[in-house]
Design an enzyme around this catalytic site. Structure first.
Site, PDB file in Angstrom:
ATOM      1  N   SER A  42     -16.351 -21.338 -35.024  1.00 25.18           N
ATOM      2  CA  SER A  42     -16.443 -22.365 -33.989  1.00 25.18           C
ATOM      3  C   SER A  42     -17.815 -23.034 -33.998  1.00 25.18           C
ATOM      4  O   SER A  42     -18.838 -22.392 -34.232  1.00 25.18           O
ATOM      5  CB  SER A  42     -16.199 -21.732 -32.617  1.00 25.18           C
ATOM      6  OG  SER A  42     -16.415 -22.667 -31.590  1.00 25.18           O
ATOM      7  N   ALA A  91     -29.244 -26.094 -30.986  1.00 24.50           N
ATOM      8  CA  ALA A  91     -28.985 -26.144 -29.547  1.00 24.50           C
ATOM      9  C   ALA A  91     -28.157 -27.399 -29.307  1.00 24.50           C
ATOM     10  O   ALA A  91     -28.648 -28.424 -28.841  1.00 24.50           O
ATOM     11  CB  ALA A  91     -30.279 -26.170 -28.742  1.00 24.50           C
ATOM     12  N   CYS A 153     -21.665 -18.271 -22.110  1.00 23.91           N
ATOM     13  CA  CYS A 153     -21.891 -19.336 -21.138  1.00 23.91           C
ATOM     14  C   CYS A 153     -22.437 -18.760 -19.829  1.00 23.91           C
ATOM     15  O   CYS A 153     -22.133 -17.630 -19.465  1.00 23.91           O
ATOM     16  CB  CYS A 153     -20.588 -20.076 -20.835  1.00 23.91           C
ATOM     17  SG  CYS A 153     -19.870 -20.883 -22.254  1.00 23.91           S
ATOM     18  N   THR A 217     -24.474 -16.603 -32.027  1.00 22.39           N
ATOM     19  CA  THR A 217     -25.824 -16.805 -32.545  1.00 22.39           C
ATOM     20  C   THR A 217     -26.844 -15.970 -31.783  1.00 22.39           C
ATOM     21  O   THR A 217     -26.621 -15.542 -30.652  1.00 22.39           O
ATOM     22  CB  THR A 217     -26.231 -18.284 -32.459  1.00 22.39           C
ATOM     23  OG1 THR A 217     -26.091 -18.722 -31.097  1.00 22.39           O
ATOM     24  CG2 THR A 217     -25.385 -19.140 -33.370  1.00 22.39           C
TER      25      THR A 217
END
Length: 330
Positions: A42, A91, A153, A217
């Site tokens: 992804s 980012a 998240c 990551t």
């Protein structure tokens, strides 16, 4: 019934793929047939259609799509990505067109053009309800095989703490998503959990996850020494590429030992067939390729081909026999 009880075993099946050089024996993971264990990670493969002219999507087993949120996200300002000796820092900010546009304009394409390539939709949100809403909205679409929940998240209703670092919130998130679909649900965990990754993995599976993706990551910083500023505009970012390989392997091995039989997607630092074989030995059922494909769009096909050659050289007829065979020093 718990997810651990319903998680399908990994088994070889007769391949339906053509005889191209990258072909490997097909595998059944989480109740789905994958033409080979290589999946596009992804965030690096868009929704598939963006790669049509540069990646052979019929040479990989599947794709985890770009993240999907309820509302569109513009992401972070440029510069979003920068390379360094050990890999890449990024980012992006989970930029995506938003749920309705993704359903209308993006998700139908891959099943229509490459029906043999499995599609997992990566889901993001800032609350439990966000995740559940996206899963429920996409669940009825044809050609969507499962979901990958990005639990790195921040939970805005809990002060911004990442879902994956809050076991109670993680359980609520996975449980809510599980009630919205009968399709496989994988949870993508962060390497920053350290030895706690096994605790988070167990909570996710007990809450209904079919499988796990290991790892996301690694937070890091790369500095432009001339400007004396971070290389990317956001400052810090996620580290991916070869430097992450040992971290992903260790997390995969730990979780596979703690939760035997749970399907795992090993992810982080894969750039060669040997890297992918290492993930299988560590306990992964499938192997994700991300940064390597950004550098070389042919990398996923090459990695699958290298895995086949390794298997031929070592006399291995069934890659599933490699899963979890790492022999730890006594």
């Amino acid at each position: 019934m718990t997810a651990a009880a319903t998680a399908a075993t990994v088994a070889p099946v007769r391949s339906s793929a053509g005889g191209n050089a990258a072909s490997l024996p097909a595998m059944r993971v989480a109740g789905l047939e994958f033409r080979n264990p290589v999946v596009l990670a992804s965030g690096t493969a868009g929704f598939g259609m963006e790669l049509e002219d540069v990646v052979d999507l019929d040479a990989v087993g599947g794709i985890c799509t770009k993240a999907v949120s309820i509302a569109p996200r513009t992401g972070n300002p440029a510069l979003r990505v920068s390379e360094f000796a050990g890999g890449m820092i990024n980012a992006i900010g989970l930029a995506n067109p938003g749920l309705e546009a993704v359903k209308r304009d993006y998700l139908p394409w891959l099943p229509a053009h490459h029906p043999g390539t499995r599609v997992f939709v990566n889901v993001v949100g800032n609350s439990v309800d966000d995740f559940a809403t996206v899963v429920e909205a996409i669940d009825g679409m044809p050609g969507i095989d499962g979901f990958e929940l990005n639990v790195s998240c921040p939970n805005v209703k809990a002060g911004g703490l990442e879902f994956g670092a809050d076991l109670q919130a993680l359980a609520a998130l996975v449980s809510a998503a599980r009630t919205r679909t009968t399709r496989p649900v994988f949870v993508k965990l962060s390497p920053t959990l350290g030895t706690g990754v096994t605790d988070a993995a167990r909570v996710a599976v007990d809450a209904g996850a079919t499988g796990l993706t290991l790892v996301n990551t690694m937070p890091g910083l790369v500095i432009d020494t001339q400007a004396r500023r971070p290389k990317i505009s956001f400052g810090s970012g996620g580290i991916s590429g070869p430097a992450v390989l040992p971290i992903g392997l260790l997390a995969t091995w730990r979780v596979s030992r703690a939760l035997p039989g749970v399907p795992l997607i090993g992810l982080g630092g894969v750039s060669t067939g040997d890297d992918a074989i290492q993930y299988l030995m560590a306990g992964a059922s499938l192997v994700g390729v991300g940064t390597a494909a950004l550098r070389d769009p042919r990398a996923p096909e090459r990695i699958a081909r290298q895995m086949r050659r390794w298997a031929e050289r070592e006399g291995v007829n069934d890659l599933t026999t490699l899963i979890g065979t790492l022999q730890w020093p006594s």
